[in-house]
Design an enzyme around this catalytic site. Structure first.
Site, PDB file in Angstrom:
ATOM      1  N   THR A  51      39.666  53.046  20.872  1.00 27.49           N
ATOM      2  CA  THR A  51      39.787  53.802  19.610  1.00 27.49           C
ATOM      3  C   THR A  51      40.951  54.792  19.669  1.00 27.49           C
ATOM      4  OG1 THR A  51      38.101  55.278  20.439  1.00 27.49           O
ATOM      5  CG2 THR A  51      37.388  53.624  18.843  1.00 27.49           C
ATOM      6  N   ASP A  84      30.279  51.494  33.341  1.00 28.80           N
ATOM      7  CA  ASP A  84      31.403  51.404  32.398  1.00 28.80           C
ATOM      8  C   ASP A  84      32.729  51.531  33.139  1.00 28.80           C
ATOM      9  OD1 ASP A  84      32.852  51.305  30.070  1.00 28.80           O
ATOM     10  OD2 ASP A  84      32.416  53.371  29.479  1.00 28.80           O
ATOM     11  N   GLY A  91      26.991  61.319  24.497  1.00 27.70           N
ATOM     12  CA  GLY A  91      27.452  62.046  25.678  1.00 27.70           C
ATOM     13  C   GLY A  91      27.233  63.524  25.562  1.00 27.70           C
ATOM     14  N   ARG A  92      28.352  64.214  25.294  1.00 30.33           N
ATOM     15  CA  ARG A  92      28.346  65.672  25.402  1.00 30.33           C
ATOM     16  C   ARG A  92      27.282  66.375  24.580  1.00 30.33           C
ATOM     17  NH1 ARG A  92      34.566  65.872  24.280  1.00 30.33           N
ATOM     18  NH2 ARG A  92      33.877  63.985  23.205  1.00 30.33           N
ATOM     19  N   ILE A 112      43.796  40.571  37.392  1.00 26.99           N
ATOM     20  CA  ILE A 112      43.881  39.107  37.445  1.00 26.99           C
ATOM     21  C   ILE A 112      42.471  38.545  37.679  1.00 26.99           C
ATOM     22  CG2 ILE A 112      46.291  39.013  38.181  1.00 26.99           C
ATOM     23  CD1 ILE A 112      45.249  38.451  41.037  1.00 26.99           C
ATOM     24  N   PRO A 113      42.214  37.289  37.226  1.00 31.66           N
ATOM     25  CA  PRO A 113      40.858  36.750  37.294  1.00 31.66           C
ATOM     26  C   PRO A 113      40.208  36.870  38.671  1.00 31.66           C
ATOM     27  CG  PRO A 113      42.255  35.297  36.011  1.00 31.66           C
ATOM     28  CD  PRO A 113      43.155  36.365  36.553  1.00 31.66           C
ATOM     29  N   ASN A 114      40.952  36.536  39.719  1.00 30.40           N
ATOM     30  CA  ASN A 114      40.338  36.546  41.046  1.00 30.40           C
ATOM     31  C   ASN A 114      39.909  37.955  41.457  1.00 30.40           C
ATOM     32  OD1 ASN A 114      39.601  35.093  43.458  1.00 30.40           O
ATOM     33  ND2 ASN A 114      41.203  36.327  44.441  1.00 30.40           N
ATOM     34  N   LYS A 138      35.297  49.250  32.812  1.00 30.50           N
ATOM     35  CA  LYS A 138      36.367  48.642  32.002  1.00 30.50           C
ATOM     36  C   LYS A 138      37.357  47.852  32.867  1.00 30.50           C
ATOM     37  CE  LYS A 138      36.088  51.853  28.107  1.00 30.50           C
ATOM     38  NZ  LYS A 138      35.158  52.923  28.502  1.00 30.50           N
ATOM     39  N   LEU A 139      36.837  46.808  33.521  1.00 32.17           N
ATOM     40  CA  LEU A 139      37.665  46.013  34.435  1.00 32.17           C
ATOM     41  C   LEU A 139      38.795  45.307  33.677  1.00 32.17           C
ATOM     42  CD1 LEU A 139      34.765  44.368  36.495  1.00 32.17           C
ATOM     43  CD2 LEU A 139      36.080  46.408  37.083  1.00 32.17           C
TER      44      LEU A 139
END
Ligand code: C5P
Length: 235
Positions: free
Chosen positions: A120, A61, A207-208, A67-69, A63-64
């Site tokens: 969120t 995870d 998660g927690r 820029i496309p390259n 979350k990139l």
């Protein structure tokens, strides 16, 4: 053995602790989510090897968003890890997502790309400022449409948004911010795993509630007993 359709978010402080969680829970859950805290930490290689050894799915995870390259090169580099799922921000745009898809193809990976719709932590006021759209549900649907058109594999979406995304039934949907029983932490709107899965989530992220529990397997078993006739399990 049947497993809860869930990823466990490995967000503990050290990867020594996260590795212990993988060893404890791998027979009960579908996969593990490695996020910023555990990826940018020491022993992340060992953590990833442990997940692979467990035969559970690896969800990276990160979350990139670039820029496309650069996103393409990031996925080229991650191809050595060969995660089962990876995340990027849909707001990075069509060309960025297409570049990600082309890197997956070029490297012959089976990695599924999941797009983050709207964080969120952003509300209607924020979305109006950034996107000139106050209705966050409308915006989430618009992002989903964009994701579908560039052929990424799925979405990260909140439990609250699952119903408005029902028509995107070919996209995988992974829902974080999920509880089994607890209500007592900092998340204002709680979605329970059984509700999210019934509302169309393919998998949930817990998660927690599990990783901080002294007896996570007991919690999973109790949850299983309470929900045994619901379709919440996978092989
Ligand atoms: O709240 P909990 O500890 O169960 O969160 C699990 C994971 O889901 C965390 O890694 C968190 O970053 C992620 N999360 C998310 N979006 C949310 C809520 C949680 O990506 N809205």
């Amino acid at each position: 053995m049947k497993k809860l359709k869930s990823f466990i978010a490995l967000d503990l402080k050290s990867n020594t602790q996260n590795i212990t969680i993988v060893k404890k829970l791998h027979r009960h859950v579908y996969g593990f989510k490695v996020g910023y805290r555990s990826f940018y930490n020491n022993r992340s290689n060992e953590l990833i090897s442990e997940i692979k050894k467990s035969k559970c799915k690896l969800f990276l995870d990160l979350k990139l968003h670039d820029i496309p390259n650069t996103v393409k090169s990031a996925i080229d580099s991650l191809s050595k890890i060969n995660p089962d799922f990876i995340t990027l921000h849909i707001s990075g745009g069509n060309e960025m997502m297409k570049a990600a898809v082309s890197s997956i193809k070029k490297n012959k990976l089976k990695t599924k790309i999941l797009g983050v719709t709207l964080l969120t932590s952003l509300d209607g006021q924020d979305s109006e400022k950034i996107y000139k759209e106050r209705n966050t549900k409308k915006l989430v649907k618009k992002f989903a449409e964009i994701a579908k058109n560039v052929n990424i594999h799925g979405l990260i979406c909140s439990g609250d948004d699952l119903k408005v995304l029902r028509k995107f039934n070919k996209l995988i949907k992974i829902t974080p911010g999920i509880k089994m029983f607890a209500r007592n932490d900092d998340q204002k709107r709680v979605t329970f795993a059984h509700n999210a899965l019934q509302d169309g989530a393919s998998f949930v992220v817990i998660g927690r509630e599990l990783i901080e529990s002294k007896k996570p397997i007991d919690l999973l078993k109790k949850y299983g007993e309470q929900n045994k006739n619901k379709n919440l399990w996978t092989k």
